[in-house]
Scaffold this active site. Sequence first.
Site, short mmCIF file in Angstrom:
data_model
loop_
_atom_site.label_atom_id
_atom_site.label_comp_id
_atom_site.label_asym_id
_atom_site.label_seq_id
_atom_site.Cartn_x
_atom_site.Cartn_y
_atom_site.Cartn_z
N GLN A 159 -10.95 -51.37 27.31
CA GLN A 159 -10.90 -50.02 28.18
C GLN A 159 -11.36 -48.97 27.87
O GLN A 159 -11.45 -47.85 28.50
CB GLN A 159 -9.38 -50.11 28.68
CG GLN A 159 -8.75 -51.48 29.20
CD GLN A 159 -7.12 -51.51 29.28
OE1 GLN A 159 -6.52 -50.98 30.33
NE2 GLN A 159 -6.42 -51.55 28.18
N HIS A 185 -14.33 -50.08 31.63
CA HIS A 185 -14.29 -48.82 32.13
C HIS A 185 -15.35 -47.82 31.89
O HIS A 185 -15.42 -46.62 31.78
CB HIS A 185 -12.92 -48.02 31.76
CG HIS A 185 -11.62 -48.59 32.14
ND1 HIS A 185 -10.42 -48.61 31.68
CD2 HIS A 185 -11.29 -49.73 33.06
CE1 HIS A 185 -9.56 -49.05 32.37
NE2 HIS A 185 -10.18 -49.91 33.30
N CYS A 206 -26.04 -39.80 38.07
CA CYS A 206 -25.79 -38.70 39.16
C CYS A 206 -25.05 -39.21 40.37
O CYS A 206 -25.23 -40.51 40.80
CB CYS A 206 -27.54 -38.36 39.65
SG CYS A 206 -27.56 -37.48 41.14
N CYS A 218 -28.28 -33.02 38.34
CA CYS A 218 -29.58 -33.81 38.36
C CYS A 218 -30.74 -32.99 38.81
O CYS A 218 -30.49 -32.26 39.56
CB CYS A 218 -29.29 -35.15 39.34
SG CYS A 218 -30.72 -36.04 39.37
N GLY A 254 -3.29 -52.13 21.30
CA GLY A 254 -3.26 -50.80 21.75
C GLY A 254 -3.32 -50.36 23.11
O GLY A 254 -3.96 -49.59 23.45
N THR A 255 -2.71 -51.20 23.83
CA THR A 255 -2.95 -50.88 25.31
C THR A 255 -1.33 -51.06 26.06
O THR A 255 -0.56 -51.77 25.52
CB THR A 255 -3.80 -51.92 26.32
OG1 THR A 255 -3.82 -51.39 27.69
CG2 THR A 255 -3.47 -53.42 26.07
N GLU A 266 4.69 -50.04 19.76
CA GLU A 266 6.09 -50.10 20.55
C GLU A 266 5.75 -51.25 21.68
O GLU A 266 4.72 -51.49 22.07
CB GLU A 266 6.55 -48.94 21.51
CG GLU A 266 5.47 -48.34 22.21
CD GLU A 266 5.87 -46.99 22.87
OE1 GLU A 266 6.88 -46.28 22.29
OE2 GLU A 266 5.13 -46.51 23.68
N1 APR Z 1 -1.64 -48.61 16.98
C1 APR Z 1 -1.12 -49.65 18.05
N2 APR Z 1 -1.21 -49.17 19.18
C2 APR Z 1 -1.06 -47.72 19.44
C3 APR Z 1 -1.37 -46.93 18.37
C4 APR Z 1 -1.63 -47.51 17.04
N3 APR Z 1 -2.04 -46.62 16.20
N4 APR Z 1 -1.25 -45.61 18.87
C5 APR Z 1 -0.81 -45.76 20.21
N5 APR Z 1 -0.77 -46.95 20.45
C6 APR Z 1 -0.32 -47.80 21.93
C7 APR Z 1 0.61 -47.21 22.64
O1 APR Z 1 1.92 -47.43 22.29
C8 APR Z 1 0.17 -47.34 24.00
O2 APR Z 1 0.78 -48.79 24.49
O3 APR Z 1 -1.41 -47.99 22.70
C9 APR Z 1 -1.21 -47.75 24.28
C10 APR Z 1 -2.03 -46.59 24.67
O4 APR Z 1 -1.75 -46.68 26.01
P1 APR Z 1 -2.39 -46.03 27.22
O5 APR Z 1 -2.58 -44.33 26.57
O6 APR Z 1 -1.82 -46.00 28.30
O7 APR Z 1 -4.21 -46.41 27.21
P2 APR Z 1 -4.62 -47.67 27.78
O8 APR Z 1 -3.70 -48.70 27.78
O9 APR Z 1 -5.91 -47.91 26.99
O10 APR Z 1 -5.02 -46.92 29.19
C11 APR Z 1 -5.38 -47.91 30.07
O11 APR Z 1 -5.56 -46.00 31.77
O12 APR Z 1 -5.77 -43.75 32.03
C12 APR Z 1 -6.50 -45.00 32.16
O13 APR Z 1 -8.75 -45.39 31.95
C13 APR Z 1 -7.74 -45.12 31.39
O14 APR Z 1 -8.64 -46.88 30.03
C14 APR Z 1 -7.45 -46.23 30.31
C15 APR Z 1 -6.46 -47.01 30.98
#
Ligand code: APR
Length: 247
Positions: free
Chosen positions: A102, A120, A128, A151, A190-191, A218
């Site tokens: 993402q 994404h 443009c 542009c 990490g999402t 978490e």
């Molecule tokens: N290691 C592992 N996990 C981590 C770390 C780390 N060092 N630091 C943060 N995290 C986790 C957080 O606990 C959280 O669950 O990464 C996640 C980040 O979540 P978001 O900030 O919501 O990012 P993401 O899930 O990629 O967001 C998805 O939302 O805003 C839109 O387009 C944007 O691509 C993005 C999409």
Amino acid sequence: MDKTLYQFSVELIQQSRYLIAITGAGISTESGIPAFRGTNGLWSRFDPEVYASRSGFLSNPQKAWELFLHLYESLVDARANAGHIALAKMEKRGKLQCTITQNIDGLHQKAGQENVIELHGSLRNLICTVCSQTFNIKGLLLDSQDLPPVCNCGGVLKPDAVLFEESIPAESYFAALKHIRMSDVVLLIGTSGLVHPVNELPEMAVNHGASLIEINIEPTVLTAVCKTVFLKGRAADILDRFNCDLF
Ligand code: APR
């Protein structure tokens, strides 16, 4: 982190036939790029409706470009961290088949990965909003006094990344679905699992019989829904450890 779950994860990866990864902003925080949500997240400083939605951009492109410029500035010195490098090694050794990300920071590619689906989009090109011509960002000087960039057709340029209210490029999405269907083990890294439609992919994989190994500092909404093997910790640490134990 639970040692038994960690060892179980190593075995799952070793025995996997088609390992893929789904990554979010959390894998890049250790490269100095802030995540979107959570403490000090980008959305706590920039309202996504104003700065990162299609309607917000069209009604005030200059304001949206305050966020884009902030993103570009955070990328200038950003380097791939041990987490990205570990995934690149797994790919080079033929263990990792594909990474569905993402993230728009290009750090998977900076680490040497080739099989990356950027659902994404990315910050590497501007597009443009009138004629859809694209410009590689490398050739452009973004001056904060002269934003938004325009542009030669007169249309306003935006990063070729998917804003809220925009859809994911169909080709990328269907490519991701193909890998999801073939996967038997998925690394979910990490999402927060809060953004549609990417947040549906992990459950699709589980419904096809895949095992999910979730690496996060978490638990998330997906932890319970997908009954993931949850490894609590920083992506760079855990992925780097995987590499030492796998090869
Ligand atoms: N290691 C592992 N996990 C981590 C770390 C780390 N060092 N630091 C943060 N995290 C986790 C957080 O606990 C959280 O669950 O990464 C996640 C980040 O979540 P978001 O900030 O919501 O990012 P993401 O899930 O990629 O967001 C998805 O939302 O805003 C839109 O387009 C944007 O691509 C993005 C999409």
